[in-house]
Design an enzyme around this catalytic site. Sequence first.
Site, PDB file in Angstrom:
ATOM      1  N   HIS A 143      -0.724  -8.667 -12.659  1.00 29.91           N
ATOM      2  CA  HIS A 143      -0.536  -9.676 -11.608  1.00 29.91           C
ATOM      3  C   HIS A 143       0.365  -9.167 -10.479  1.00 29.91           C
ATOM      4  O   HIS A 143       1.044  -9.964  -9.825  1.00 29.91           O
ATOM      5  CB  HIS A 143       0.060 -10.975 -12.163  1.00 29.91           C
ATOM      6  CG  HIS A 143      -0.612 -11.464 -13.410  1.00 29.91           C
ATOM      7  ND1 HIS A 143      -1.627 -12.386 -13.411  1.00 29.91           N
ATOM      8  CD2 HIS A 143      -0.417 -11.126 -14.712  1.00 29.91           C
ATOM      9  CE1 HIS A 143      -2.025 -12.613 -14.652  1.00 29.91           C
ATOM     10  NE2 HIS A 143      -1.310 -11.857 -15.467  1.00 29.91           N
ATOM     11  N   GLU A 170      -6.206   3.105   4.013  1.00 34.70           N
ATOM     12  CA  GLU A 170      -6.745   1.802   4.444  1.00 34.70           C
ATOM     13  C   GLU A 170      -8.246   1.893   4.713  1.00 34.70           C
ATOM     14  O   GLU A 170      -9.017   0.980   4.397  1.00 34.70           O
ATOM     15  CB  GLU A 170      -6.027   1.324   5.706  1.00 34.70           C
ATOM     16  CG  GLU A 170      -4.553   1.021   5.480  1.00 34.70           C
ATOM     17  CD  GLU A 170      -3.830   0.793   6.801  1.00 34.70           C
ATOM     18  OE1 GLU A 170      -3.698  -0.367   7.194  1.00 34.70           O
ATOM     19  OE2 GLU A 170      -3.419   1.779   7.441  1.00 34.70           O
ATOM     20  N   SER A 230       2.111   5.473  15.407  1.00 36.51           N
ATOM     21  CA  SER A 230       1.774   4.330  16.247  1.00 36.51           C
ATOM     22  C   SER A 230       1.972   4.719  17.704  1.00 36.51           C
ATOM     23  O   SER A 230       2.860   5.501  18.036  1.00 36.51           O
ATOM     24  CB  SER A 230       2.687   3.155  15.881  1.00 36.51           C
ATOM     25  OG  SER A 230       2.804   2.285  16.991  1.00 36.51           O
TER      26      SER A 230
END
Length: 481
Positions: A176, A310, A297
């Site tokens: 979990h 990702e 970035s």
Amino acid sequence: MSRGTTKRAKKKSVAANPQRANPLWGGRFASGPDALMEQVNASIGFDKALAAQDLAQSRAHCSMLVETGILSRKDGHAILKGLDAVEREIVAGTFVYMPALEDIHMHVEARLAELIGEAAGRLHTARSRNDQVATDFRLWVRDAIDRIEAALGRLQGALVARADEHADTILPGLTHLQPAQPVTFGHHLLAYFEMFDRDRGRMRDCRARLNESPLGAAALAGTTYPIDRRKTAKALGFARPMENSMDAVSARDFALEFLAACSITAVNLSRLGEELVLWASARFRYVRLSDAFSTGSSIMPQKRNPDAAELVRAKAGPIIGSLTSLLITMKGLPLTYSKDMQEDKVPTFAAAEQLELCVQVMTGMIADLVVDKAAMRAACSEGFLTATDLADWLVQQLDMPFREAHGVVGRIVRLAEQKNVGLEDLSLADLKLIESRITSDAQRALSVDAAIARRSSYGGTAPKLVRAAIKRARQRLKAQR
Ligand code: ARG
């Protein structure tokens, strides 16, 4: 090559002369197709990827036609030489593609006719584009499976290598996403080894099932010529000809099965991608992805983003989409061939290409991963990871029923929580307050290292078992090569 693009376009393009019907099937037609018809019908934009398979298949078919006496040696020879010339043009990038010629099969045949004349028209004896495309597509999927399977093997190799370095690196195992019990990082990586091993197995199963030849099924019902389907099957590396000609031209379940295997693999990859994203985050700090697989970035100078992980996580979406797309295309199609099936290629090509890329990217990320053992170890001080071990001690040393032990340890955890300390920080007096029979021996059970070492049931996380599992994993990898 003497021929220029414009010259050929003028000579052959149906679009340039609407009065002229298609040279390959135009006998029945008074006029050429509407420009929109040509646009909706053409598959050359994507099925040119089948060129190599189409040439191999045409060569096998031609040789068989000669061997069975259906085609003269002279014509057969001219065709084979012509196919070589076509191949050279395709490889060199000088081959001219045009929507009027619909697909790769018509392109190869039309160019062959330009190069060798009348004999080219004999290549299509006892063959239809229906068995042709089914054959080419199977060959293409077979190659894709081989590439993906090999790439998965390399990913497994990277996982075992890193597991070996971290057979006793301890981190919290989660359920979990909550701290559960300590595990070793090597054990965690080997879980993925197993997942990708099953993915490879699914690819191999799919390959074995698809490896039958549709060639010779002709349009749908077989042919009146005395062809030898075993010969062409063998020449193309198929195990045998497909049993039923109608099935041969209409089956696409091989592509569905491939896409299903791709989807499951992509889902497994996406789970690892997600774990890398979490582990690389400032909250976890377990790993650092290499510069080679990170990005910065454009606005925030401090950023170091796990884009590759990702994207591996994301690409499961379009890959599953490919499976869904083809399932929906095929649903309800009557036997045998329908033009709907031309739409089978785009999703299949895309999924194969993207999955192979994902596997390669993941292999790079795993190989380059910088692991922060100290951060993993530090995380083990949170979450009462050895609570189960204390319960097990009560069962094993005091013969307490497990349910009762669970309750006792629950109260001990509550006490630790109140004091804002870990279980191992509680004094013996604290423990005895809740269960008087607890001894200092129980406190030893609370160490994370002891908890790891004791998880020694088969398949467990004890470092000595992880090392044995690594050894077996290496043997299995070798055996699969
Ligand atoms: N381009 C077609 C496809 O990919 C080849 C088969 C065409 N067959 C036909 N009967 N029109 O499906």
